[in-house]
Design a protein around this motif. Structure first.
Motif, PDB file in Angstrom:
ATOM      1  N   GLU A 247       0.809  -1.223   0.000  1.00 36.14           N
ATOM      2  CA  GLU A 247       0.000   0.000   0.000  1.00 36.14           C
ATOM      3  C   GLU A 247       0.844   1.277   0.000  1.00 36.14           C
ATOM      4  O   GLU A 247       0.304   2.381  -0.105  1.00 36.14           O
ATOM      5  N   VAL A 248       2.160   1.115   0.117  1.00 41.10           N
ATOM      6  CA  VAL A 248       3.045   2.280   0.060  1.00 41.10           C
ATOM      7  C   VAL A 248       3.208   2.703  -1.396  1.00 41.10           C
ATOM      8  O   VAL A 248       3.625   1.915  -2.238  1.00 41.10           O
ATOM      9  N   VAL A 249       2.848   3.942  -1.677  1.00 38.04           N
ATOM     10  CA  VAL A 249       2.927   4.448  -3.054  1.00 38.04           C
ATOM     11  C   VAL A 249       4.153   5.340  -3.199  1.00 38.04           C
ATOM     12  O   VAL A 249       4.693   5.858  -2.217  1.00 38.04           O
ATOM     13  N   ASN A 250       4.584   5.513  -4.432  1.00 37.85           N
ATOM     14  CA  ASN A 250       5.754   6.350  -4.710  1.00 37.85           C
ATOM     15  C   ASN A 250       5.355   7.825  -4.644  1.00 37.85           C
ATOM     16  O   ASN A 250       4.502   8.281  -5.409  1.00 37.85           O
ATOM     17  N   ILE A 251       5.954   8.545  -3.719  1.00 42.84           N
ATOM     18  CA  ILE A 251       5.604   9.971  -3.533  1.00 42.84           C
ATOM     19  C   ILE A 251       6.721  10.897  -4.017  1.00 42.84           C
ATOM     20  O   ILE A 251       6.728  12.080  -3.704  1.00 42.84           O
ATOM     21  N   ASP A 252       7.669  10.351  -4.784  1.00 45.70           N
ATOM     22  CA  ASP A 252       8.826  11.146  -5.206  1.00 45.70           C
ATOM     23  C   ASP A 252       8.419  12.389  -5.997  1.00 45.70           C
ATOM     24  O   ASP A 252       8.994  13.466  -5.814  1.00 45.70           O
ATOM     25  N   LYS A 253       7.436  12.248  -6.904  1.00 46.12           N
ATOM     26  CA  LYS A 253       7.024  13.390  -7.726  1.00 46.12           C
ATOM     27  C   LYS A 253       6.443  14.507  -6.859  1.00 46.12           C
ATOM     28  O   LYS A 253       6.766  15.685  -7.045  1.00 46.12           O
ATOM     29  N   GLU A 254       5.583  14.137  -5.907  1.00 51.01           N
ATOM     30  CA  GLU A 254       4.988  15.147  -5.022  1.00 51.01           C
ATOM     31  C   GLU A 254       6.047  15.824  -4.156  1.00 51.01           C
ATOM     32  O   GLU A 254       6.005  17.041  -3.942  1.00 51.01           O
ATOM     33  N   ILE A 255       7.005  15.029  -3.659  1.00 51.45           N
ATOM     34  CA  ILE A 255       8.077  15.582  -2.824  1.00 51.45           C
ATOM     35  C   ILE A 255       8.936  16.551  -3.642  1.00 51.45           C
ATOM     36  O   ILE A 255       9.265  17.650  -3.178  1.00 51.45           O
ATOM     37  N   ARG A 256       9.280  16.154  -4.872  1.00 53.22           N
ATOM     38  CA  ARG A 256      10.102  17.031  -5.722  1.00 53.22           C
ATOM     39  C   ARG A 256       9.371  18.341  -6.026  1.00 53.22           C
ATOM     40  O   ARG A 256       9.971  19.418  -6.016  1.00 53.22           O
ATOM     41  N   ARG A 257       8.066  18.254  -6.294  1.00 55.00           N
ATOM     42  CA  ARG A 257       7.282  19.446  -6.598  1.00 55.00           C
ATOM     43  C   ARG A 257       7.259  20.392  -5.391  1.00 55.00           C
ATOM     44  O   ARG A 257       7.459  21.606  -5.533  1.00 55.00           O
ATOM     45  N   LEU A 258       7.042  19.835  -4.199  1.00 57.29           N
ATOM     46  CA  LEU A 258       7.030  20.654  -2.984  1.00 57.29           C
ATOM     47  C   LEU A 258       8.400  21.281  -2.716  1.00 57.29           C
ATOM     48  O   LEU A 258       8.497  22.452  -2.345  1.00 57.29           O
ATOM     49  N   GLN A 259       9.458  20.507  -2.932  1.00 58.48           N
ATOM     50  CA  GLN A 259      10.800  21.020  -2.661  1.00 58.48           C
ATOM     51  C   GLN A 259      11.192  22.129  -3.636  1.00 58.48           C
ATOM     52  O   GLN A 259      11.870  23.092  -3.249  1.00 58.48           O
TER      53      GLN A 259
END
Length: 482
Positions: A247-259
């Motif tokens: 159930e763990v999804v990849n959040i890399d895109k959201e993290i990069r956008r926020l950063q």
């Protein structure tokens, strides 16, 4: 004696939250003061001729004794640090008790000890907001829990225990060793929790509908072949190939956008802190200014990480509870996950393209799926049932290379996911779990006789599992191993 932790939410008033936040920050500063003192004393010690002479001697009990005496001389011991922190505690006695201060000193010394014995490359100071848990030494003084209320230096905070929470009510019948206060940022606000470290084992969970005990165990050996993202299980009752923390999804895109947004905001609000080429001015000591939207982005990022962490832990606990029902003896390869996290040291070139190959290994997979964390959870749950997770010798066993039908070892590429056993095709990870299940007591060799006896049953379970996986819509990483 086994211990377990019961976590309960604190019903804090705004002023109590402010006091707790103040005390956490005081303890953080005390931690940093202790660490600075240890590093200063250590640097002074290693520059002495006496230390250099002792280190150059041959290893042995004599050298160890001399080094211990030198550590005592320079105050590089836990009890020396307790004496060092005592005046600080007296200064903050209205907020901090002596036992909590000693615990902070012990925590600091344990971190420094890894650096001193070269188990860690460096030891870090705690930034503002990075110290998020404090604990006492007993439930008699300092941080105490009594009659569903937390007591700590004048603070009295009620603890939330629901009437229908049978598990918490049963757990509280055990003796409390000590208390820990933990805080966590949820949606931009601190929430405080009380963790009670209790003697004994956790109470059994009962199914409210049927009245049966949840997670009832059976007898038998279970072999586990764990990877960076998947786990293969072989038992007398089932053979399974599952994804870790599905159930763990990849959040890399959201993290990069926020950063990226946070970086733009920080640069706009602090132009004096940057050079013309965009790098930070190290000589500039002006205060950083952050906008409200920057802080909102920061808290959104923390919330993403928190949700991932909670989902990951919940998935691991579910899988561990399922595994416990399959047997009472668990065997797994002794994996070096820290080594798999590190980038490759050697620089290699792709023969086809002529470009340098990436040095990345399995860092991102291990961060998302946390196989080491799963093994720790499983090991703890087994200890409560007087069982243990037994680690086999990976280098000696070579489960991924062995063929029990002809007793030969054949090296395979990582991309080769199927084994050919004299014309019989078996999935590599499932077969490795089967071999680990039938390891001898020396934990180095495989019991060929038992493998031959149980191989047909394994093939039956194996084929059922492969059919199940093929019939499902698989996503990576399972798609990559079938």
């Amino acid at each position: 004696m086994s211990n377990f932790i019961l976590t309960l939410k604190l019903k804090t008033q705004p002023y109590q939250g402010d006091i707790l936040d103040k005390r956490f920050n005081i303890l953080r500063q005390m931690y940093n003061a202790c660490l600075g003192h240890l590093l200063k004393q250590y640097k002074e010690m290693i520059n002495t001729e006496e230390y250099k002479y002792i280190v150059n001697q041959g290893k042995g009990s004599t050298r160890n004794k001399q080094l211990q005496e030198l550590n005592n001389k320079y105050g590089l011991t836990e009890y020396s640090l307790h004496r060092y922190i005592k005046p600080m505690q007296h200064h903050f006695k209205e907020n901090i008790d002596s036992f909590t201060a000693q615990k902070i000193a012990t925590r600091c010394f344990n971190a420094f000890k890894k650096y001193m014995f070269h188990e860690a490359e460096k030891v870090n100071f705690k930034k503002y907001g990075e110290l998020n848990s404090v604990e006492g030494k007993s439930n008699k003084t300092g941080i105490r829990f009594k009659d569903n209320i937390l007591y700590w230096n004048g603070l009295e905070i009620p603890v939330i225990i629901k009437k229908n929470d049978i598990y918490a009510q049963e757990a509280l019948k055990n003796k409390i060793k000590y208390c820990r206060i933990k805080r966590e940022i949820i949606k931009g606000k601190y929430h405080y929790y009380l963790q009670l470290v209790l003697e004994g084992v956790p109470p059994l969970k009962i199914n409210k509908k049927t009245g049966e005990i949840k997670g009832r165990t059976t007898n038998g050996k279970v072999g586990i072949d764990i990877g960076t993202q998947t786990i293969a299980i072989s038992s007398d009752y089932e053979v399974k190939l599952l994804e870790l923390a599905p159930e763990v999804v990849n959040i890399d895109k959201e993290i990069r956008r926020l950063q990226r947004y946070m970086d733009r905001s920080k640069r706009v609000n602090n132009p004096n802190k940057y050079n013309k080429d965009g790098t930070i001015k190290k000589s500039n000591k002006d205060k950083w200014h952050f906008s409200k939207r920057y802080m909102k982005g920061k808290y959104n990022r923390l919330e993403l990480y928190r949700k991932q962490r909670e989902i990951r832990k919940q998935n691991h606990c579910k899988l561990a509870n399922y595994l416990i029902t399959l047997g009472d003896e668990f065997y797994v390869e002794d994996m070096n996950f820290k080594g798999l996290q590190k980038r490759a040291k050697e620089t290699t070139v792709n023969e086809k393209t002529g470009k340098y190959n990436s040095k990345k290994r399995f860092g991102k997979s291990l961060a998302n799926k946390a196989p080491s964390m799963f093994l720790a959870i499983l090991s703890n749950k087994l200890k409560y049932q007087n069982n243990q997770l037994i680690k086999v010798n990976t280098k000696e066993l070579k489960a991924s290379q062995f063929n029990h039908l002809n007793c030969e070892y054949n090296k395979k590429k990582l991309s080769q996911r199927w084994n050919d056993l004299n014309g019989i095709k078996v999935q590599r990870d499932l077969y490795s779990a089967f071999l680990i299940q039938h390891v001898n007591d020396d934990l180095k060799t495989i019991n060929i006789e038992l493998c031959n006896k149980n191989f047909n049953r394994f093939l039956e379970f194996h084929n059922k599992e492969v059919e199940r996986l093929i019939s499902c819509e698989l996503k990576p990483p399972l798609k990559n191993v079938i």
